[in-house]
Design a protein around this motif. Sequence first.
Motif, PDB file in Angstrom:
ATOM      1  N   LYS A  31     -10.122   6.796   3.653  1.00  0.00           N
ATOM      2  CA  LYS A  31      -9.903   5.594   2.853  1.00  0.00           C
ATOM      3  C   LYS A  31     -10.320   5.890   1.410  1.00  0.00           C
ATOM      4  O   LYS A  31     -11.379   6.485   1.183  1.00  0.00           O
ATOM      5  N   MET A  32      -9.486   5.456   0.454  1.00  0.00           N
ATOM      6  CA  MET A  32      -9.791   5.674  -0.956  1.00  0.00           C
ATOM      7  C   MET A  32     -11.087   4.962  -1.342  1.00  0.00           C
ATOM      8  O   MET A  32     -11.296   3.809  -0.995  1.00  0.00           O
ATOM      9  N   PRO A  45      -3.964   1.888  -7.041  1.00  0.00           N
ATOM     10  CA  PRO A  45      -3.680   1.008  -5.900  1.00  0.00           C
ATOM     11  C   PRO A  45      -4.926   0.201  -5.537  1.00  0.00           C
ATOM     12  O   PRO A  45      -6.047   0.639  -5.781  1.00  0.00           O
ATOM     13  N   LYS A  47      -5.716  -0.540  -2.477  1.00  0.00           N
ATOM     14  CA  LYS A  47      -6.282   0.206  -1.358  1.00  0.00           C
ATOM     15  C   LYS A  47      -5.317   1.315  -0.946  1.00  0.00           C
ATOM     16  O   LYS A  47      -4.107   1.216  -1.148  1.00  0.00           O
ATOM     17  N   MET A  48      -5.898   2.366  -0.379  1.00  0.00           N
ATOM     18  CA  MET A  48      -5.103   3.497   0.124  1.00  0.00           C
ATOM     19  C   MET A  48      -5.823   4.081   1.322  1.00  0.00           C
ATOM     20  O   MET A  48      -7.041   4.253   1.306  1.00  0.00           O
ATOM     21  N   THR A  49      -5.059   4.354   2.371  1.00  0.00           N
ATOM     22  CA  THR A  49      -5.591   5.055   3.531  1.00  0.00           C
ATOM     23  C   THR A  49      -4.694   6.239   3.832  1.00  0.00           C
ATOM     24  O   THR A  49      -3.484   6.212   3.563  1.00  0.00           O
ATOM     25  N   ARG A  50      -5.299   7.285   4.374  1.00  0.00           N
ATOM     26  CA  ARG A  50      -4.550   8.470   4.788  1.00  0.00           C
ATOM     27  C   ARG A  50      -5.009   8.884   6.169  1.00  0.00           C
ATOM     28  O   ARG A  50      -6.197   8.949   6.452  1.00  0.00           O
ATOM     29  N   THR A  63       0.340   8.303   4.584  1.00  0.00           N
ATOM     30  CA  THR A  63      -0.357   7.515   3.571  1.00  0.00           C
ATOM     31  C   THR A  63       0.187   6.097   3.539  1.00  0.00           C
ATOM     32  O   THR A  63       1.399   5.896   3.560  1.00  0.00           O
ATOM     33  N   GLN A  65      -0.491   2.592   1.119  1.00  0.00           N
ATOM     34  CA  GLN A  65      -1.213   2.041  -0.020  1.00  0.00           C
ATOM     35  C   GLN A  65      -0.591   0.727  -0.451  1.00  0.00           C
ATOM     36  O   GLN A  65       0.578   0.470  -0.187  1.00  0.00           O
ATOM     37  N   SER A  66      -1.413  -0.086  -1.100  1.00  0.00           N
ATOM     38  CA  SER A  66      -0.927  -1.361  -1.608  1.00  0.00           C
ATOM     39  C   SER A  66      -1.527  -1.609  -2.981  1.00  0.00           C
ATOM     40  O   SER A  66      -2.616  -1.126  -3.297  1.00  0.00           O
ATOM     41  N   GLU A  71       3.350  -2.926  -0.982  1.00  0.00           N
ATOM     42  CA  GLU A  71       2.829  -1.935  -0.053  1.00  0.00           C
ATOM     43  C   GLU A  71       3.856  -0.839   0.171  1.00  0.00           C
ATOM     44  O   GLU A  71       5.061  -1.096   0.199  1.00  0.00           O
TER      45      GLU A  71
END
Length: 155
Positions: A31-32, A45, A47-50, A63, A65-66, A71
Amino acid sequence: MVKHPRCSVILIAACGLVLAQDKPNFSGEWKMNPEKSDYGMVPKPEKMTRRIAHNEPNLLIATTQSGPRGESASELKLVIDGKEQSNNLGATEVKSTPRWEGSILRIDTKRPFQDGELLMQEKWTLSEDGKTITIATHIVAPMGETNITVALDKQ
């Protein structure tokens, strides 16, 4: 000089193990961390998750992100072998060249952008404790150049 064949095999295996340890494994849910990330002039962004599956030399990066533009989700499948590979992000074909530079994963990516091409040079590092990936990216676009740093914390 090693004269015993069994010693040669052990020595070769030990050298291979040392080389393998130089390359980090990026697998996990990430998670960013917005406080440690710097997007410069590019909108950050919200939020961003990978989700990363790294089974050397194979690398799968999913990935999500929003942000202000909505999104988005993407998935890249790469082989870390220094050869150019193609992936589709929506209707856009991107070409990436992943390779190791010691313990740093470098991914150079080209994609069409407006009337030209966008070039991204990413350098991935993993913290010693394995809990943070830092991705330093140099971007070259038709309107100029910029740098982005994204910190991702393991979940």
